[in-house]
Design an enzyme around this catalytic site. Sequence first.
Site, PDB file in Angstrom:
ATOM      1  N   HIS A 166       0.837  -1.212   0.000  1.00 46.91           N
ATOM      2  CA  HIS A 166       0.000   0.000   0.000  1.00 46.91           C
ATOM      3  C   HIS A 166       0.869   1.258   0.000  1.00 46.91           C
ATOM      4  O   HIS A 166       2.025   1.218   0.425  1.00 46.91           O
ATOM      5  CB  HIS A 166      -0.858   0.046   1.266  1.00 46.91           C
ATOM      6  CG  HIS A 166      -1.963  -0.958   1.322  1.00 46.91           C
ATOM      7  ND1 HIS A 166      -2.198  -1.744   2.434  1.00 46.91           N
ATOM      8  CD2 HIS A 166      -2.925  -1.276   0.422  1.00 46.91           C
ATOM      9  CE1 HIS A 166      -3.252  -2.516   2.218  1.00 46.91           C
ATOM     10  NE2 HIS A 166      -3.712  -2.263   0.997  1.00 46.91           N
ATOM     11  N   CYS A 253      -2.788   0.342   9.824  1.00 46.12           N
ATOM     12  CA  CYS A 253      -3.838  -0.567   9.337  1.00 46.12           C
ATOM     13  C   CYS A 253      -4.835  -0.988  10.402  1.00 46.12           C
ATOM     14  O   CYS A 253      -5.939  -1.397  10.083  1.00 46.12           O
ATOM     15  CB  CYS A 253      -3.252  -1.874   8.822  1.00 46.12           C
ATOM     16  SG  CYS A 253      -1.647  -1.791   8.170  1.00 46.12           S
TER      17      CYS A 253
HETATM   18  C1  CIR Z   1      -3.920  -7.816   3.225  1.00 48.03           C
HETATM   19  O1  CIR Z   1      -3.123  -8.284   2.417  1.00 48.03           O
HETATM   20  O2  CIR Z   1      -4.939  -7.216   2.873  1.00 48.03           O
HETATM   21  C2  CIR Z   1      -3.614  -7.974   4.694  1.00 48.03           C
HETATM   22  N1  CIR Z   1      -2.964  -9.218   4.907  1.00 48.03           N
HETATM   23  C3  CIR Z   1      -2.755  -6.848   5.196  1.00 48.03           C
HETATM   24  C4  CIR Z   1      -3.438  -5.516   5.126  1.00 48.03           C
HETATM   25  C5  CIR Z   1      -2.630  -4.435   5.754  1.00 48.03           C
HETATM   26  N2  CIR Z   1      -3.320  -3.199   5.691  1.00 48.03           N
HETATM   27  C6  CIR Z   1      -2.740  -2.024   5.543  1.00 48.03           C
HETATM   28  O3  CIR Z   1      -1.534  -1.947   5.362  1.00 48.03           O
HETATM   29  N3  CIR Z   1      -3.496  -0.952   5.514  1.00 48.03           N
END
Ligand code: CIR
Length: 271
Positions: A166, A253
Amino acid sequence: MKIAITRPVSANINQCELTHITRQPIDLERARRQHAQYEQTLQSLGVEIHRLPALDDQPDAVFVEDVALVLDECAILTNPGAVSRRPEVDSVADALRSYRETFFLQAPGTLDGGDVLRVEDTLFVGLSDRSNQVAVDQLEHILHSINLKFGSKYHCRAVQVSGCLHLKSAVTQIDDELLLVNPDWIQEEDFPNLRLIRVDPTEPYAANALRIGDTVIYPSAYTKTKARLLEAGIQVVTLEADELAKAEGALTCCSLLLDDRKPPPTHQAEM
Ligand code: CIR
């Protein structure tokens, strides 16, 4: 009062999505302890926790940031880029309805909240594996109506992200007009008029910091980059966050931050 919407770590976190890192076993109890410490750190900085019920059948549900953007005037629910994560949206929307008017991004637009970095009126949106231009166009349309209604001046600036999940894996705000960046994953020229501090090159995942007022919550693992923050005069509180890092999650997150106050009055056109 600042509120952080959070959600407990799913019992099925080991089935999480992974894009740029190799799967390693995640110790659920350790992940939960670190997540509890994250909530306590937020509380110690004056943030009230609004904890949503666990969603054990949704492995990535702890990463609530990806499912919505919250502004003072409204909340925008996303259509997450990973199909497996779309069932997370409804319950976050229900929670946000008690604070804000809600809007929804729609397929074929896809966006993860982790791809949106707000710096004052500018929403930098990462074009990544998860977020696309269709969603940016939809977001601009929603912001246009919010600007008309409230006299605000929000606008989007799409930026390319590569090599990480991201935009906020690569850049976060740590002070007024000061960003922490990994220059390998974004173009520094995309952030003009802002000062940039680079992560230590041996700590590529160190650009995700969570700013609460004048303090930055930061992973204890990134000692070299932390030294750069301290040198820049940033007040830092550290915590262990390495267990959820195995799920490709970082600090921003795990919460959706908002001010618990009524949206600003609607804009009265001058006669
Ligand atoms: C994903 O791949 O969607 C989750 N395992 C990790 C999401 C992390 N979110 C973020 O960095 N905003």
